[in-house]
Design an enzyme around this catalytic site. Structure first.
Site, PDB file in Angstrom:
ATOM      1  N   CYS A 100     -26.783 -24.282  45.897  1.00  0.00           N
ATOM      2  CA  CYS A 100     -27.707 -25.410  45.747  1.00  0.00           C
ATOM      3  C   CYS A 100     -27.362 -26.224  44.494  1.00  0.00           C
ATOM      4  O   CYS A 100     -26.386 -26.956  44.497  1.00  0.00           O
ATOM      5  CB  CYS A 100     -29.155 -24.924  45.744  1.00  0.00           C
ATOM      6  SG  CYS A 100     -30.352 -26.254  46.032  1.00  0.00           S
ATOM      7  N   HIS A 186     -29.822 -21.808  50.885  1.00  0.00           N
ATOM      8  CA  HIS A 186     -30.132 -20.696  49.988  1.00  0.00           C
ATOM      9  C   HIS A 186     -29.870 -19.352  50.663  1.00  0.00           C
ATOM     10  O   HIS A 186     -30.723 -18.840  51.385  1.00  0.00           O
ATOM     11  CB  HIS A 186     -31.589 -20.771  49.522  1.00  0.00           C
ATOM     12  CG  HIS A 186     -31.810 -21.806  48.464  1.00  0.00           C
ATOM     13  ND1 HIS A 186     -31.509 -21.592  47.130  1.00  0.00           N
ATOM     14  CD2 HIS A 186     -32.279 -23.067  48.551  1.00  0.00           C
ATOM     15  CE1 HIS A 186     -31.788 -22.680  46.438  1.00  0.00           C
ATOM     16  NE2 HIS A 186     -32.256 -23.593  47.269  1.00  0.00           N
ATOM     17  N   GLU A 188     -29.624 -16.492  49.095  1.00  0.00           N
ATOM     18  CA  GLU A 188     -30.107 -15.390  48.257  1.00  0.00           C
ATOM     19  C   GLU A 188     -31.514 -14.927  48.584  1.00  0.00           C
ATOM     20  O   GLU A 188     -31.981 -13.889  48.090  1.00  0.00           O
ATOM     21  CB  GLU A 188     -30.047 -15.801  46.781  1.00  0.00           C
ATOM     22  CG  GLU A 188     -31.138 -16.752  46.307  1.00  0.00           C
ATOM     23  CD  GLU A 188     -30.875 -18.225  46.604  1.00  0.00           C
ATOM     24  OE1 GLU A 188     -31.505 -19.071  45.951  1.00  0.00           O
ATOM     25  OE2 GLU A 188     -30.064 -18.536  47.494  1.00  0.00           O
TER      26      GLU A 188
END
Length: 252
Positions: A100, A186, A188
Site C-alpha cells: 500500500c 493488503h 497482511e
C-alpha cells in the site's frame, strides 16, 4: 521479532520492517518471514531516525501501509527519508517488499509519482491479474478478495512489470526482476487487524455502501482464503530471494 536495534543471529538473513502505525503491522506476513529463516526487525518510522538506517544492510526491506501520503514529505519528513532509503536500495537491486503506502513510496523512489485518486477503494475486493502476474508470486491472488482501504495511487515506474489491476485502480501490483515486489492491496490482514481497522476507520464505511457488520461478514467469508493466498505470495517471493543468495554463499 525484534526491534530495529537487535543483533542478527549468526547466519540468519535480516528483514527490516518499516511500520507507520501499530494497527498496520505485519499480521500474517510475520510468520512467513520467520518460517523462511529471517530475523524480523521492526522500526516505527514516525518515531525513528530513518536517515541513520544503512539502506543496504538488511537482506530484505519491508515497507508497510499507513495514513501518510507518499507525495507529502513536507508533512511527513520521515516519508521523504524512507523514499531516499528506497531509492538507494533500488539503485543497488537490493530486495524490497512494499504494501500500500510502501508501494506508493516505491513508485516515488523509482522516479514516478504517487497522488490522490478520484475516490477511495474500500472493501473486500478482487484484483485482475495480467499475463506477467500469472507468472509471478501474485498468481496466488487469482479469485481471491483482499482488503482494500486506500485513496492514493501511483503511476507505474519504468522498467517494472504490472502484475495486477482493479476496475478502479490500474496499478495493484508490480515487480522488478525477482528482487522487488509491491502490492496496493493488503495481504497482511488478520481478524485482529481487521477489527482494529473497523474501530479506527469504520465510520467511513457508509460512504462506500458498507457497514461494520457487513465488513465482518466479508472477513469471515473471505479472510481465510486471503490469508492463505497472502502467505503463498510472500513465501514464493522469499523462495526466489533465497535462490538468489544461494550461489553467492556457495562461492564463498
Amino acid at each position: 521479532m525484534t526491534d530495529g536495534a537487535g543483533a542478527a543471529a549468526a547466519g540468519r538473513p535480516v528483514a527490516l520492517v518499516l511500520r507507520h502505525d501499530s494497527a498496520i503491522g505485519l499480521g500474517n506476513l510475520g510468520p512467513v518471514l520467520e518460517e523462511h529463516g529471517y530475523e524480523v526487525r521492526v522500526v516505527d518510522a514516525p518515531h525513528a531516525d530513518v536517515t541513520a538506517i544503512d539502506a543496504l544492510a538488511p537482506d530484505l526491506l519491508v515497507v508497510l501501509g499507513g495514513d501518510e501520503a507518499a507525495y507529502e514529505p513536507d508533512a511527513y519528513p520521515y516519508v521523504g527519508h524512507e523514499i531516499e532509503l528506497l531509492r538507494r536500495r533500488v539503485a543497488a537491486g537490493a530486495p524490497v517488499f512494499g504494501v500500500c503506502l510502501g508501494a506508493q513510496m516505491l513508485a516515488e523512489a523509482m522516479g514516478t509519482r504517487a497522488y490522490r485518486g478520484p475516490r477511495k477503494e474500500v472493501g473486500w475486493l478482487g484484483v485482475d491479474l495480467t499475463e506477467a502476474g500469472d507468472a509471478s508470486p501474485v498468481r496466488h491472488a487469482r479469485g481471491i478478495r483482499f482488503v482494500q482501504w486506500h485513496g492514493d495511487t501511483f503511476d507505474l515506474p519504468e522498467g517494472v512489470e504490472r502484475l495486477a489491476s482493479s476496475p478502479q485502480y490500474a496499478n495493484q501490483a508490480f515487480r522488478a526482476g525477482d528482487w522487488l515486489l509491491a502490492v496496493q492491496f493488503h495481504p497482511e490482514v488478520t481478524p485482529a487487524i481487521h477489527e482494529d481497522w473497523l474501530a479506527a476507520w469504520g465510520d467511513e464505511l457508509p460512504g462506500y455502501g458498507l457497514t461494520v457488520e457487513a465488513m465482518r461478514a466479508l472477513q469471515a467469508e473471505h479472510g481465510p482464503a486471503a490469508e492463505a493466498a497472502s502467505r503463498a505470495i510472500l513465501g514464493e517471493f522469499l523462495d526466489g530471494l533465497a535462490a538468489r543468495r544461494r550461489p553467492a554463499r556457495l562461492a564463498g
